[in-house]
Design a protein around this motif. Sequence first.
Motif, PDB file in Angstrom:
ATOM      1  N   ALA A 218      -3.246   2.091  15.937  1.00 42.13           N
ATOM      2  CA  ALA A 218      -2.676   1.031  15.112  1.00 42.13           C
ATOM      3  C   ALA A 218      -3.152  -0.327  15.601  1.00 42.13           C
ATOM      4  O   ALA A 218      -3.495  -1.209  14.808  1.00 42.13           O
ATOM      5  N   TYR A 222      -5.361  -2.875  13.588  1.00 44.55           N
ATOM      6  CA  TYR A 222      -4.785  -4.192  13.345  1.00 44.55           C
ATOM      7  C   TYR A 222      -5.830  -5.293  13.579  1.00 44.55           C
ATOM      8  O   TYR A 222      -5.903  -6.257  12.838  1.00 44.55           O
ATOM      9  N   GLY A 235      -2.215   0.138  10.876  1.00 42.93           N
ATOM     10  CA  GLY A 235      -2.536  -1.081  11.620  1.00 42.93           C
ATOM     11  C   GLY A 235      -3.069  -2.171  10.701  1.00 42.93           C
ATOM     12  O   GLY A 235      -2.675  -3.331  10.793  1.00 42.93           O
ATOM     13  N   LEU A 238      -0.534  -3.856   8.545  1.00 45.52           N
ATOM     14  CA  LEU A 238       0.210  -4.890   9.267  1.00 45.52           C
ATOM     15  C   LEU A 238      -0.614  -6.164   9.376  1.00 45.52           C
ATOM     16  O   LEU A 238      -0.071  -7.268   9.274  1.00 45.52           O
ATOM     17  N   ALA A 241      -0.286  -7.920   6.308  1.00 42.76           N
ATOM     18  CA  ALA A 241       1.062  -8.435   6.111  1.00 42.76           C
ATOM     19  C   ALA A 241       1.283  -9.732   6.874  1.00 42.76           C
ATOM     20  O   ALA A 241       2.110 -10.558   6.497  1.00 42.76           O
ATOM     21  N   GLN A 242       0.510  -9.918   7.959  1.00 41.76           N
ATOM     22  CA  GLN A 242       0.812 -11.030   8.865  1.00 41.76           C
ATOM     23  C   GLN A 242       0.798 -12.391   8.174  1.00 41.76           C
ATOM     24  O   GLN A 242       1.711 -13.187   8.325  1.00 41.76           O
ATOM     25  N   THR A 243      -0.263 -12.629   7.379  1.00 30.95           N
ATOM     26  CA  THR A 243      -0.367 -13.941   6.750  1.00 30.95           C
ATOM     27  C   THR A 243       0.702 -14.138   5.677  1.00 30.95           C
ATOM     28  O   THR A 243       1.034 -15.264   5.330  1.00 30.95           O
ATOM     29  N   ALA A 252       5.372  -6.000   6.081  1.00 35.93           N
ATOM     30  CA  ALA A 252       5.295  -5.770   7.520  1.00 35.93           C
ATOM     31  C   ALA A 252       6.282  -4.695   7.962  1.00 35.93           C
ATOM     32  O   ALA A 252       6.004  -3.909   8.864  1.00 35.93           O
ATOM     33  N   LEU A 253       7.450  -4.682   7.289  1.00 38.50           N
ATOM     34  CA  LEU A 253       8.504  -3.789   7.762  1.00 38.50           C
ATOM     35  C   LEU A 253       8.136  -2.310   7.633  1.00 38.50           C
ATOM     36  O   LEU A 253       8.249  -1.552   8.580  1.00 38.50           O
ATOM     37  N   GLY A 256       5.460  -0.846   9.913  1.00 40.53           N
ATOM     38  CA  GLY A 256       6.018  -0.899  11.267  1.00 40.53           C
ATOM     39  C   GLY A 256       6.990   0.243  11.492  1.00 40.53           C
ATOM     40  O   GLY A 256       6.908   0.954  12.494  1.00 40.53           O
TER      41      GLY A 256
END
Lengths: 285, 316, 536
Positions: A218, A222, A235, A238, A241-243, A252-253, A256
């Motif tokens: 992951a 990522y 990965g 995620l 999702a970060q931005t 993100a949830l 994860g």
Amino acid sequence: MTAASPDRSFLRAALGHPAFVIGFALSLLFIALALVSFVWTPFDPTKLAIANKLKTPTFEHWFGTDHFGRDMFSMIMVGARVSIAVAFVAVGIGMLIGVPLGLYAAARRGSLVDEVIMRGNDLVFAFPSLLLAIMITAVFGPGAVNAIIAIGIFNVPVFARLARGAALSLWTRDFVLAARVAGKTRARISAEHILPNIANLLIVQGTIQFSLAILAEAALAYVGLGAQPPLPSWGRMLADAQTLISLAPHMALFPGFAIIITVLGLNLMGDGLRDLFDPKLRRGR
Amino acid sequence: MTAYLLRRFLSLSLSLVAASLVIFLVMEVVPGDPASFMMGINADPQAVAALRTQLGLDEPLPLRYLGWVAGLLQGDFGVSYTYRVPVSELIAERVMISLPLTLYALALSTLIAFPAGILAASRRNSAADLSVMGATQLGVAIPNFWFAMILVLVFAINLRWFSAGGFPGWDAGFWPAIKALTLPAIALALPQASILARVMRSSLIDTLNEDFMRTARAKGLSRGQALRRHALRNALIPVLTIIGLQFSFLLAGGIIIENVFYLPGLGRLAFQAITQRDLIVVRSVVILLVFAVIVVTFLVDLAYALADPRLRRRRT
Amino acid sequence: MPVLSISGLKVDIHGNTVLHDIDLTLDPGQILGVVGESGSGKSMTALSVMQLLPHGSEWSGRIEVAGTDLATLDEPALCQMRGRDVGLIFQEPMTALNPVRTIGDQVAETVRIHTGASRREAFAIAREMLNRVGLGEDRFPLDRFPHDLSGGQRQRVVIAQAIALRPKLLIADEPTTALDVTTQAQILDLLKQLVREENMGLMLITHDLAVVAGLADKIAIMKDGEIVEAGPTREIFTAMRHPYTRALFSASAHVPERGRKTEPGDIPVLSVENVVRDYQQPRRNLFVKPPPFRAVDHVSFEISHGENVGLVGESGCGKSTLARSILALDGLQGGDIRLNGHVFTSAGEGPHPELRARMQVVFQDPYGSFNPRHRVRRLVTEPFHLVRDPPRGTELERRIDRALTEVGLSSSDADKYIHEFSGGQRQRIAIARALIIEPALIVLDEAVSALDVSIRAQILDLLAGLSDRLDLSYLFISHDLSVVRAITDRVLVMKDGKIVEQGETESVFRNPQHPYTQRLVAATPSLEAALAAPAN
């Protein structure tokens, strides 16, 4: 103790061990998700539908949609496939190379070969694992196969060390001496007496390494060094999702949670197996 | 004890030499021609040739290796291909973020793990033990970069207690800098604290089962006194190993966490260098991290010898 | 007032009753011997008095230490009692001390937690106590660590911390079982002297009747959690009212029936000539290679056909190393070993399988001698690996059957796993494994040392019978002189890698020549001698 077959009493003990049962069920759930994804997913996880983007979970899209309108649940199903495959092969490589090395080193304790194997292990341990993995994928190019190699390399010394340590203590046991008095060669004793008696330990460590490999995969994915698009992976989901984290936290949830639940399941199963294999704990039952 | 430490020192120095060879092979030999690897397929052949000369690639391999090592020993890491500045300057700047971050995370991890592990071991199978074990089980399973994102979401975006990333620099003062490192340190520390707490617990439980603990109780020490005076120091020995391993893990784990928080540390430098194919920076950062790991391993050995009088005399 | 009085003590652990209805009293200045085989509950009795019973235990009845009823004390009061009123000494001196703290520190701790003594005062008392137990200032400064000391010295430290506050009651749980006989004799003397001088009561727990016979004023014999008989030592041994007492006594002094002696043949079964075995020592200094440690130093002896030879010596004397060399598990640095006249050991790949088949082994630990994953059938047939044409089918069945019946097991046992057997039965299986290939010589390395006396007597009978019937030779290695005396024709005494004395067993034991042998024989507790001595 009764004369009941050991396998059956093991099964009974296993079913009475809550951590093992939960861990086993969670691990099985994700393997099932991965397998089902080969024949069926709710939506095509690679199909873009911009009109549908960033939907929070609905009845139709259980985990919502991402910034391209892809169905998150379908992506997680296919992502499980990648995670499990990478982790499985990487741990397999570690075991297949590491265990024989460890057994050999133990059988020839103190020899030059033993020394070389152990120093080689130390060397691999001196590299921060993630760093070398990044280095390898950087030089050889990103992709699932190189991720497997990078993660696999770190599993080799783990298993070599474990196998050697456990084997060394068995080599001093009387039943191994008896086998030597019976004229058996070191290789044969390793296969016949040592390996079966360290198998439990290897299985327990195997499940733990498996969960670590899923985390490592992951992490590589990522930073963009894992499986490449369009194949979904947890990965990279995620990373996407970060931005958008303030806009669409669900992106993100869910991936994860997928990672956490899988790793948690494997660890619980590993701990459970350790308890079940430990004769001291089982006798008390 | 001197013999023991000298032996460890020599063995670790050998590891360092071997590591430098591996790095050299991976970075300089495996890619074929490093110059064309760095400049890409479509590079101007003349430019590639110029870089080759600059890097000294025309010399034979052993000479190149020795030249690199000789430079390292003098603190000369070479000149970055992308930044056009000496790599040592780049690194010196970045270490000032990565090292404090690592130590911060290590301190947090230890501060959380020790009490939790001790509590769980001393009240085995109690509600406290079960909650510590449950929490650590979860902590081990959480990917730190995901945890970092959640921290940002909660504490930076929603509560606005911290900024979502970036680093003001140490010039801005100690506290603002520490504040900027707090979320990253927590993200790094949590999974490590979980591992450490579990190790602490199991090591302490093993020690509590030792014969000398029964001796201590037979002398009239209460359970708590026996734990403090006799169990802790013995239990610490395996814990030290894990702390040593965690240092390297945290240092490298920074690569990803620094990316989440846009911290200009070593990890981010390495990662950017990798994407830009700046092999000179990459190999410098890698050898530096390996060196750090080996130094920490040596410190752990030293701590071992202090914690365990048997080692002061014995061999390995 | 008695220092200890127990009445109607009952202890359950997780619902299993481990002690019933224990009654004991002990007066100051007296030694009470508590004797029993493993599982008899003797250690549980000690832990009940200390109130250090394992988790999940419940006790009832009455325990009074110097007149105080333990049931009336809460945990802090019990902590006050432990170490101050009652001292405890354990079996395993190697693990009873904290490895990371100095011996002075550990002895002084007893003083510091019970009295308000300053560090300096406590260390002064510690010094005095260590002197008292024979660890003089010059060789044993307070800042030494336990790992610098031998087992006997560590046991002295444990005793020093137990008596530091001159408790009224001292409990010693198998205090000498892990020690060599000469050390055992010294420790027992020390305990006896302390009891007389300090007027303490000593509860001495042991499995060895001979140890208590020479020491205890009173004896309690325990079996399955009960006291079967108790009373003054001499009375117990002369009257022997209870059948279990008689059984225990006869098992302890058991000498198996031995048949006629066979005529020695021309060629000895085993001949050991000038054997040397060196070990590389760990380096202390990086640049100086230490000289090798010579574990076996020019040892020579022979074993004739059908002869039983004993090899005795204390731990570290090299007897196990010699056994490993004879079994060709390790290479030799000099000399050679012949079996039936053929050279047996050689560096490299070891002896020829068919030669190897002439010699088999039985080890000490009945629990570690078998791969737990195999059935008895597979375990006992392992040596057939040495035969070029191993038996198969009905012939194999017949051989397994015969080996198992020879050792007193039944053929149905072949399909069981090893965990289904007790320690004594496992040792029988180990003998069956050695026998199945019809060897000429069996090396018995402490083969009965881990067994309770009654089981030990049975195994000795079995071994004696097999030797007579099958014309087997034994090399019987043991630290226990009485066992060697019971079963061997000839004995070798080993010290520091050398054989210091050898000869006919009876004559060596009756009239030892070498000073070391004399010391060994004198130190060995003897039931007969203890009972023959006049009452004091």
